[in-house]
Design a protein around this motif. Structure first.
Motif, PDB file in Angstrom:
ATOM      1  N   ALA A  44       0.828  -1.204   0.000  1.00 36.77           N
ATOM      2  CA  ALA A  44       0.000   0.000   0.000  1.00 36.77           C
ATOM      3  C   ALA A  44       0.864   1.257   0.000  1.00 36.77           C
ATOM      4  O   ALA A  44       0.546   2.245  -0.677  1.00 36.77           O
ATOM      5  N   ALA A  45       1.958   1.224   0.750  1.00 32.58           N
ATOM      6  CA  ALA A  45       2.856   2.379   0.803  1.00 32.58           C
ATOM      7  C   ALA A  45       3.437   2.705  -0.573  1.00 32.58           C
ATOM      8  O   ALA A  45       3.580   3.879  -0.938  1.00 32.58           O
ATOM      9  N   GLN A  46       3.761   1.680  -1.350  1.00 42.42           N
ATOM     10  CA  GLN A  46       4.295   1.904  -2.696  1.00 42.42           C
ATOM     11  C   GLN A  46       3.273   2.589  -3.590  1.00 42.42           C
ATOM     12  O   GLN A  46       3.634   3.329  -4.508  1.00 42.42           O
ATOM     13  N   LEU A  47       1.997   2.348  -3.317  1.00 40.10           N
ATOM     14  CA  LEU A  47       0.932   2.993  -4.081  1.00 40.10           C
ATOM     15  C   LEU A  47       0.690   4.426  -3.615  1.00 40.10           C
ATOM     16  O   LEU A  47       0.436   5.323  -4.421  1.00 40.10           O
ATOM     17  N   ILE A  48       0.811   4.623  -2.302  1.00 43.17           N
ATOM     18  CA  ILE A  48       0.486   5.922  -1.700  1.00 43.17           C
ATOM     19  C   ILE A  48       1.603   6.940  -1.873  1.00 43.17           C
ATOM     20  O   ILE A  48       1.355   8.111  -2.162  1.00 43.17           O
ATOM     21  N   LEU A  49       2.857   6.505  -1.698  1.00 45.87           N
ATOM     22  CA  LEU A  49       3.966   7.446  -1.634  1.00 45.87           C
ATOM     23  C   LEU A  49       4.087   8.345  -2.867  1.00 45.87           C
ATOM     24  O   LEU A  49       4.350   9.554  -2.727  1.00 45.87           O
ATOM     25  N   PRO A  50       3.901   7.844  -4.108  1.00 50.34           N
ATOM     26  CA  PRO A  50       4.014   8.735  -5.263  1.00 50.34           C
ATOM     27  C   PRO A  50       2.965   9.850  -5.288  1.00 50.34           C
ATOM     28  O   PRO A  50       3.134  10.839  -6.014  1.00 50.34           O
ATOM     29  N   GLY A  72      -0.081  -6.940  14.334  1.00 48.65           N
ATOM     30  CA  GLY A  72      -0.230  -5.659  13.661  1.00 48.65           C
ATOM     31  C   GLY A  72       1.012  -5.270  12.909  1.00 48.65           C
ATOM     32  O   GLY A  72       2.103  -5.820  13.123  1.00 48.65           O
ATOM     33  N   ALA A  73       0.828  -4.317  12.000  1.00 51.20           N
ATOM     34  CA  ALA A  73       1.941  -3.757  11.235  1.00 51.20           C
ATOM     35  C   ALA A  73       1.669  -2.286  10.979  1.00 51.20           C
ATOM     36  O   ALA A  73       0.523  -1.884  10.742  1.00 51.20           O
ATOM     37  N   VAL A  74       2.737  -1.506  11.044  1.00 47.25           N
ATOM     38  CA  VAL A  74       2.693  -0.059  10.793  1.00 47.25           C
ATOM     39  C   VAL A  74       3.825   0.266   9.827  1.00 47.25           C
ATOM     40  O   VAL A  74       4.976  -0.098  10.069  1.00 47.25           O
ATOM     41  N   ASN A  75       3.507   0.954   8.743  1.00 49.08           N
ATOM     42  CA  ASN A  75       4.531   1.383   7.790  1.00 49.08           C
ATOM     43  C   ASN A  75       4.532   2.899   7.688  1.00 49.08           C
ATOM     44  O   ASN A  75       3.473   3.529   7.669  1.00 49.08           O
ATOM     45  N   ALA A  76       5.735   3.478   7.627  1.00 48.81           N
ATOM     46  CA  ALA A  76       5.912   4.908   7.381  1.00 48.81           C
ATOM     47  C   ALA A  76       6.426   5.073   5.947  1.00 48.81           C
ATOM     48  O   ALA A  76       7.623   4.887   5.699  1.00 48.81           O
ATOM     49  N   PRO A  77       5.555   5.379   4.987  1.00 51.90           N
ATOM     50  CA  PRO A  77       5.973   5.405   3.580  1.00 51.90           C
ATOM     51  C   PRO A  77       7.160   6.320   3.270  1.00 51.90           C
ATOM     52  O   PRO A  77       8.044   5.919   2.490  1.00 51.90           O
ATOM     53  N   PRO A  78       7.264   7.526   3.843  1.00 52.99           N
ATOM     54  CA  PRO A  78       8.378   8.398   3.451  1.00 52.99           C
ATOM     55  C   PRO A  78       9.756   7.859   3.810  1.00 52.99           C
ATOM     56  O   PRO A  78      10.745   8.172   3.151  1.00 52.99           O
ATOM     57  N   THR A  79       9.846   7.041   4.860  1.00 55.85           N
ATOM     58  CA  THR A  79      11.146   6.529   5.310  1.00 55.85           C
ATOM     59  C   THR A  79      11.348   5.054   4.982  1.00 55.85           C
ATOM     60  O   THR A  79      12.454   4.530   5.172  1.00 55.85           O
ATOM     61  N   VAL A 115       0.634   3.670   7.360  1.00 57.93           N
ATOM     62  CA  VAL A 115      -0.318   2.656   6.908  1.00 57.93           C
ATOM     63  C   VAL A 115      -0.433   1.628   8.032  1.00 57.93           C
ATOM     64  O   VAL A 115       0.588   1.167   8.553  1.00 57.93           O
ATOM     65  N   ASN A 116      -1.657   1.251   8.388  1.00 57.96           N
ATOM     66  CA  ASN A 116      -1.877   0.449   9.592  1.00 57.96           C
ATOM     67  C   ASN A 116      -2.861  -0.694   9.367  1.00 57.96           C
ATOM     68  O   ASN A 116      -3.952  -0.472   8.832  1.00 57.96           O
ATOM     69  N   ILE A 117      -2.481  -1.882   9.807  1.00 61.88           N
ATOM     70  CA  ILE A 117      -3.383  -3.029   9.807  1.00 61.88           C
ATOM     71  C   ILE A 117      -3.184  -3.788  11.113  1.00 61.88           C
ATOM     72  O   ILE A 117      -2.047  -4.059  11.513  1.00 61.88           O
ATOM     73  N   ALA A 118      -4.283  -4.152  11.773  1.00 67.63           N
ATOM     74  CA  ALA A 118      -4.211  -4.932  13.015  1.00 67.63           C
ATOM     75  C   ALA A 118      -5.212  -6.068  12.973  1.00 67.63           C
ATOM     76  O   ALA A 118      -6.320  -5.922  12.429  1.00 67.63           O
ATOM     77  N   LEU A 119      -4.846  -7.185  13.559  1.00 65.87           N
ATOM     78  CA  LEU A 119      -5.760  -8.302  13.769  1.00 65.87           C
ATOM     79  C   LEU A 119      -6.230  -8.266  15.221  1.00 65.87           C
ATOM     80  O   LEU A 119      -5.405  -8.257  16.139  1.00 65.87           O
ATOM     81  N   ILE A 120      -7.536  -8.259  15.396  1.00 62.26           N
ATOM     82  CA  ILE A 120      -8.139  -8.256  16.722  1.00 62.26           C
ATOM     83  C   ILE A 120      -8.729  -9.632  17.001  1.00 62.26           C
ATOM     84  O   ILE A 120      -9.441 -10.196  16.159  1.00 62.26           O
TER      85      ILE A 120
END
Length: 255
Positions: free
Chosen positions: A18-24, A118-125, A105-110
Motif C-alpha cells: 500500500a505504501a508503494q501505491l500511496i507514496l508517489p 499488527g503492522a505499521v509502515n511509514a511510507p516516506p522513510t 499505513v496500519n493493519i491490526a488483527l483483533i
C-alpha cells in the motif's frame, strides 16, 4: 487463518505494498475532500484502502475487515465477531496533505478484543514495524528485520509524543500528571512505534480516536514491552460496536 505469530509479517508486506501505491501521491497537490465528520480524505486514502482490502480478502478469506474510509462512507457494523481486522490506509491524512512525513499505513488483527498482531509502515522513510512470534520487529525498505524494544524510563529526559494542536495549558497539565520532561509534537500512529523502538517514552491521549487509528501501533508497542491502558490502568479493548468503534482516553507508555 495462519498462525497468529506469523500474521504480523504478512500484514507488514501488505502495508508495504500500500505504501508503494500511496507514496508517489505525496506532495502532489491531491484534492482534499471532507468526510461526514469534517476530517480530510484524499485519493491516497481511497487507493490504499482498496489495495489493502483486496490483499486481506485474498489472504484471509472470511475474516471481517473494518476500515476507516469504508466506515466513513457506509458506517460501522452494529456488531462484530471475535476475530476481525482494523485498517487505516493513511493515518495522519492532515500531515500527508501538509507534506509532513509522519503518516502511516496500519493493519491490526483483533481477537477477543485484543490486538494480537499488527503492522505499521511509514511510507516516506520505508520503515515498517510489525509483530512476529511475540516480539516487535522493524525493517527498512524491505531489509532484514531486527527486534525492537522499549527503553527504561529516562528520569529527567522522558520524551512525550503529543498532538501538534495541543494547547500550552493542556501540555503543562499532562506534564504534571505523567511526569515527562520533553514534549515533542508528532502526528499519526508513528507515536506508538517510536516508543516501541525506544526513541520516546509516553503518548498520553486525552481526546477522541477511532479503533483503526491505534490498534496496529498498540499491537507493536505491547509486544515491544510497552502498554496501552486507560488513565485508570485498564486495558484498551477493541470491537466496541455499540460506541461506533470509538476509543476513550488512553496512555501509551514504554518501559
Amino acid at each position: 487463518m495462519s498462525d497468529e505469530n506469523d500474521v504480523g509479517e504478512v500484514l507488514a508486506g501488505i502495508c508495504e505494498a500500500a505504501a508503494q501505491l500511496i507514496l508517489p501521491l505525496w506532495k502532489t497537490g491531491l484534492t482534499v475532500h471532507a468526510k461526514a465528520d469534517e476530517s480530510p480524505v484524499t485519493e491516497a486514502d481511497r487507493r490504499g484502502e482498496a489495495l489493502i482490502l483486496e490483499h486481506l480478502g485474498r489472504r484471509f478469506p472470511g475474516v471481517p475487515v473494518i476500515s476507516e474510509e469504508d466506515a466513513s462512507e457506509f458506517g460501522t457494523p452494529e456488531a462484530i465477531g471475535p476475530r476481525f481486522f482494523l485498517v487505516d490506509p493513511v493515518d495522519g491524512t492532515k500531515a500527508f496533505v501538509r507534506g509532513d512525513p509522519n503518516f502511516t499505513v496500519n493493519i491490526a488483527l483483533i481477537v477477543d478484543g485484543r490486538p494480537v498482531a499488527g503492522a505499521v509502515n511509514a511510507p516516506p522513510t520505508g520503515e515498517t514495524w510489525f509483530t512476529q512470534g511475540g516480539r516487535a520487529m522493524k525493517r527498512v525498505n524491505g531489509g532484514a528485520a531486527q527486534p525492537v524494544r522499549v527503553r527504561p524510563w529516562p528520569k529527567g529526559k522522558a520524551v512525550a509524543l503529543i498532538s501538534h494542536t495541543m494547547k500550552d495549558e493542556t501540555r503543562q497539565k499532562l506534564m504534571d500528571e505523567y511526569g515527562f520532561d520533553l514534549p515533542e509534537p508528532m502526528d499519526s500512529s508513528i507515536k506508538f512505534v517510536r516508543i516501541a523502538e525506544g526513541a520516546a517514552d509516553i503518548y498520553p491521549r486525552h481526546g477522541p480516536t477511532m479503533e483503526w487509528d491505534i490498534a496496529a501501533g498498540h499491537a507493536v508497542l505491547e509486544q515491544a514491552g510497552g502498554s496501552v491502558l486507560t488513565p485508570e490502568g485498564r486495558p484498551v479493548l477493541y470491537g466496541k460496536a455499540a460506541e461506533g468503534f470509538r476509543n476513550g482516553w488512553f496512555v501509551a507508555k514504554g518501559g
